[in-house]
Design a protein around this motif. Structure first.
Motif, short mmCIF file in Angstrom:
data_model
loop_
_atom_site.label_atom_id
_atom_site.label_comp_id
_atom_site.label_asym_id
_atom_site.label_seq_id
_atom_site.Cartn_x
_atom_site.Cartn_y
_atom_site.Cartn_z
N VAL A 188 0.84 -1.20 0.00
CA VAL A 188 0.00 0.00 0.00
C VAL A 188 0.88 1.25 0.00
O VAL A 188 1.66 1.48 0.92
N LEU A 189 0.71 2.04 -1.03
CA LEU A 189 1.48 3.27 -1.17
C LEU A 189 0.94 4.36 -0.27
O LEU A 189 1.69 5.07 0.41
N ALA A 190 -0.37 4.50 -0.28
CA ALA A 190 -1.03 5.56 0.50
C ALA A 190 -2.52 5.28 0.51
O ALA A 190 -3.01 4.41 -0.23
N TYR A 191 -3.23 6.03 1.35
CA TYR A 191 -4.70 5.91 1.41
C TYR A 191 -5.29 7.31 1.30
O TYR A 191 -4.86 8.23 2.00
N VAL A 192 -6.26 7.46 0.41
CA VAL A 192 -6.92 8.75 0.23
C VAL A 192 -8.42 8.55 0.45
O VAL A 192 -9.01 7.64 -0.13
N GLU A 193 -8.99 9.40 1.27
CA GLU A 193 -10.43 9.30 1.54
C GLU A 193 -11.10 10.64 1.26
O GLU A 193 -10.69 11.67 1.79
N ARG A 338 3.33 15.35 3.06
CA ARG A 338 3.55 15.38 1.61
C ARG A 338 2.22 15.21 0.88
O ARG A 338 1.93 15.94 -0.08
N LEU A 339 1.41 14.28 1.34
CA LEU A 339 0.12 14.07 0.68
C LEU A 339 -0.78 15.30 0.83
O LEU A 339 -1.54 15.65 -0.09
N VAL A 340 -0.68 15.97 1.99
CA VAL A 340 -1.47 17.19 2.20
C VAL A 340 -1.04 18.25 1.19
O VAL A 340 -1.87 18.93 0.58
N ARG A 341 0.26 18.35 0.97
CA ARG A 341 0.76 19.32 0.00
C ARG A 341 0.26 18.98 -1.41
O ARG A 341 -0.24 19.85 -2.13
N VAL A 342 0.37 17.71 -1.78
CA VAL A 342 -0.06 17.29 -3.12
C VAL A 342 -1.56 17.54 -3.29
O VAL A 342 -2.01 18.04 -4.33
N MET A 343 -2.35 17.20 -2.26
CA MET A 343 -3.80 17.40 -2.35
C MET A 343 -4.13 18.90 -2.44
O MET A 343 -5.04 19.30 -3.17
N THR A 344 -3.37 19.71 -1.72
CA THR A 344 -3.59 21.16 -1.75
C THR A 344 -3.33 21.70 -3.16
O THR A 344 -4.10 22.49 -3.71
N GLU A 345 -2.25 21.19 -3.77
CA GLU A 345 -1.95 21.59 -5.15
C GLU A 345 -3.05 21.11 -6.11
O GLU A 345 -3.42 21.82 -7.05
N ALA A 404 -10.38 16.96 -8.48
CA ALA A 404 -9.25 17.13 -7.56
C ALA A 404 -8.59 15.79 -7.28
O ALA A 404 -7.35 15.69 -7.20
N LEU A 405 -9.42 14.72 -7.15
CA LEU A 405 -8.83 13.40 -6.91
C LEU A 405 -8.00 12.95 -8.10
O LEU A 405 -6.90 12.40 -7.95
N VAL A 406 -8.52 13.18 -9.30
CA VAL A 406 -7.78 12.82 -10.50
C VAL A 406 -6.46 13.60 -10.55
O VAL A 406 -5.39 13.04 -10.81
N ALA A 407 -6.55 14.90 -10.27
CA ALA A 407 -5.34 15.73 -10.25
C ALA A 407 -4.35 15.24 -9.20
O ALA A 407 -3.13 15.21 -9.41
N PHE A 408 -4.90 14.83 -8.06
CA PHE A 408 -4.05 14.30 -6.98
C PHE A 408 -3.29 13.06 -7.47
O PHE A 408 -2.08 12.93 -7.28
N LEU A 414 3.42 11.78 -10.94
CA LEU A 414 4.53 12.59 -11.42
C LEU A 414 5.65 12.60 -10.37
O LEU A 414 6.82 12.36 -10.68
N GLU A 415 5.30 12.84 -9.13
CA GLU A 415 6.30 12.89 -8.06
C GLU A 415 6.95 11.53 -7.88
O GLU A 415 8.16 11.43 -7.68
N ASN A 416 6.11 10.48 -7.95
CA ASN A 416 6.66 9.12 -7.81
C ASN A 416 7.61 8.80 -8.95
O ASN A 416 8.66 8.21 -8.75
N ALA A 417 7.22 9.27 -10.15
CA ALA A 417 8.07 9.05 -11.32
C ALA A 417 9.41 9.74 -11.12
O ALA A 417 10.47 9.15 -11.30
N VAL A 418 9.34 10.99 -10.66
CA VAL A 418 10.57 11.75 -10.39
C VAL A 418 11.39 11.02 -9.34
O VAL A 418 12.59 10.81 -9.48
N GLU A 419 10.67 10.58 -8.26
CA GLU A 419 11.39 9.94 -7.16
C GLU A 419 12.04 8.62 -7.58
O GLU A 419 13.10 8.26 -7.09
#
Lengths: 421, 421
Positions: A188-193, A338-345, A404-408, A414-419
């Motif tokens: 599990v990478l992350a959980y988004v609700e 980090r997820l909060v930042r990504v979701m905010t963006e 917003a979820l799709v953008a997230f 993108l970030e994972n790809a970079v990482e």
């Protein structure tokens, strides 16, 4: 990039509305969908169809969680979980929980409809129990995927004396398998609700969606004021030790302390139980329940100390005794920064002024945070009403939430790809 | 003049204590003597023996009131009634009511033991029902001697569905006779009732007995605060319409207004009933019961107006709705000024600093005032406790009460003699 039709908002709402009535409710007159009931089974049959239609392969885990998996670019990649709970309280609303599941499906559909795959898999999850409205325990299913549900839980009984063990059997599940519901951290990478706010903050700020920074720390205190019962007609005002009056002063103290505190501090006296209820009897005893929440424990605990001091002072001045008991103490669950930042963006990317808020209510994300980093997106709901047939959301807000979820997901890829490059 | 032995205090207490247990109580574990029960019948058998021994001729009236008559110097002279009620509440005290009957017997015994007759008869009366603990009506028996109980009362039913008609029949009484319980005004000179104070005023002033100037006017108001229920975690403090908080402010307003008012003004919120009782739910509705008493109606009503204004202001400021209902409105019952003066002199004559007070509680004297002038004597009771097994009085206080009653009878006889000369 995607076909952002009105479906993004209308369809999830329509699906929640369909699930808001029989046969997806145990009762005709109000929505009632407890864990492992016939209405739960029917709901999963339909949700499975929607998941399949959106391009997912679907399985039921040993706790009755329905999981729809949309593979990533590589097989067996770790999964981003998107979901919420599919059960309701008795006389619940149609969107509490269910909307988060529908938004997960909608997100996958947006990707699959254009054949797009991410470097991670996406799993949409419909937790079987969050509300705890059937068995005397809540978040059984989200705790289950973390490995937090042991054999002893099988002995829990519902109001009719049916054990969780029996209910799982009746649902066609094997109770000896429940430990297998636990996910391995690497999976599990992350959980988004995504969830309706169940409060009035976004509405008051005229915002469709908001980013949750964490789930508040909760403290429940029981305060018992003990005076002496007396006759309303025969006791002069100055010779009374009136427990209702003392507790009333306590209610106002809680309110005043919390209103003067941090904006995310909330104090509620929702239980006010005098031992007597006669016009002509001065109350000898009142039990008062205080619910305290704040985004972090120190803020909450500082308020609790202030409240204890003030209540003790009130009791002293009025000559009544006071007893305190801590009934519940839950730490705060911060969302992953980090997820909060990504979701905010992501919220900003769909044209909504990014606004962060704390969740005062508990959510599955609390439990799942024991397994993976979590994020939450709140959707404005009408007048903050929830756990009620009047629960309502706007299609335009839900469409923004889907986008917003799709953008997230895109930003995370993108970030994972970079990482991973 | 009389043999004022310690009997004057010890005997009435001992008699009340005997009546405080089976077979004079329906229950073994606590005192419970409702109207027209087997324990009531047994009680009347014993009280009849005591009345007879004190020189009275005894009869049971059609409502089950026991009357012991001690003739005056002339036959058929109008009677001074001395008495109180012989029934108790469930889990009652031994002295509430019963002590007044025993003091009547003791007073007659003091006279009869020396062969002394008055220009008026004395009738000791043990009312069958004052508390209203069996049928849904109180003071049935004292209202009955005033002629205030009509045929329609016979249909009243107890908790087991037994009608008053049936209960009277079972007690050996003829329900068609109840109108005959009414006394003709000419027959009754006055009514005197001795009763434990059931409040802490005499004790606080270190006084054994006190003269009652009247029974307070009573008003019961129901106030319903209606806000909106909400989630304790999701609603910021500033966006709430919390009915418990509004009602709590109301409780303190009632207390503050009544504490600042006349010394005999009493305001109590003894009912505080939120619709919900969950830690995590902001209450949407609270029903609050206000009991207001004062020695006279204008004082009480002025306080009621102040309270209504303040509660309405609280509701307005907090954005909650407020509804008022008047539940009960009883006027005050002043004691007869001449009898109050005579009783005050009697108290002074037995060496107690004369102190006058208002009765906040209702008593049979309220009902009997419709028939004849009334007077009341209060006896200090421990910590004001009543309607409770802990009810307690001191023998020395009871002895002073007996002596004061005898002095009252003597002074009344002297005044009546002067008046009739």
């Amino acid at each position: 990039m995607y076909a952002l039709t009105s479906d993004l908002g209308d369809r999830p709402i329509a699906r929640c509305n369909v699930l808001g009535a029989v046969p997806f409710s145990e009762d005709h007159d109000f929505l009632n969908r407890p864990y492992l009931t016939e209405s739960h089974r029917k709901t999963l049959e339909l949700v499975r169809m929607w998941m399949t239609a959106a391009g997912m392969s679907v399985r039921l885990d040993p706790l009755g969680n329905l999981l729809g998996r949309y593979e990533g670019t590589q097989a067996n990649a770790p999964a981003l979980l998107i979901g919420s709970h599919i059960d309701t309280v008795r006389n619940g609303g149609r969107y509490d929980g269910a909307l988060g599941v529908m938004l997960g499906i909608e997100t996958v559909e947006a990707l699959s409809s254009v054949g797009r795959r991410m470097p991670f898999a996406i799993e949409v999850i419909a937790f079987g129990d969050e509300e705890g409205s059937r068995f005397p325990a809540s978040m059984l299913c989200s705790r289950g995927i973390v490995g937090g549900i042991g054999e002893e839980a099988l002995a829990l009984e519902d109001a009719d004396g049916v054990s969780l063990r029996q209910a799982l059997l009746d649902f066609g599940l094997d109770p000896t398998d429940i430990a297998k519901a636990a996910r391995r951290p690497g999976e599990v990478l992350a959980y988004v609700e995504a969830h309706i706010e169940q409060g009035p903050v976004l509405e008051a700020r005229d915002l469709a969606i908001g980013v949750v920074t964490g789930i508040a720390a909760q403290l429940r205190l029981k305060a018992r004021f003990i005076g002496e019962a007396g006759h309303a007609g025969t006791s002069p005002m100055g010779l009374r030790t009136d427990a209702i009056a003392a507790a009333a002063a306590g209610v106002l103290a809680v309110e005043q302390i919390c209103a003067a505190g941090a904006p995310d501090l909330r104090g509620t006296v929702g239980r006010f139980l005098p031992k007597t209820a006669a016009y002509n009897v001065i109350a000898g005893e009142v039990e008062m329940g205080v619910d305290l929440r704040a985004s972090n424990r120190p803020v909450r605990d500082a308020a609790a100390e202030q409240i204890k001091t003030r209540l003790a002072q009130i009791a002293r001045e009025r000559g009544v005794a006071l007893e305190f008991t801590v009934v519940q103490d839950l730490p705060d669950t911060p969302c992953d920064p980090r997820l909060v930042r990504v979701m905010t963006e992501a919220v900003e990317a769909v044209g909504v002024a990014p606004f962060q808020l704390v969740s005062g209510a508990g959510h599955d994300a609390m439990a799942v945070s024991g397994l993976a980093p979590v994020a939450m997106l709140f959707i404005r709901c009408e007048r903050g009403i929830s756990h009620n047939a009047d629960e309502a959301v706007a299609a335009a807000d839900v469409a923004l939430a889907t986008r917003a979820l799709v953008a997230f997901v895109e930003k995370l890829a993108l970030e994972n790809a970079v990482e991973t490059t």
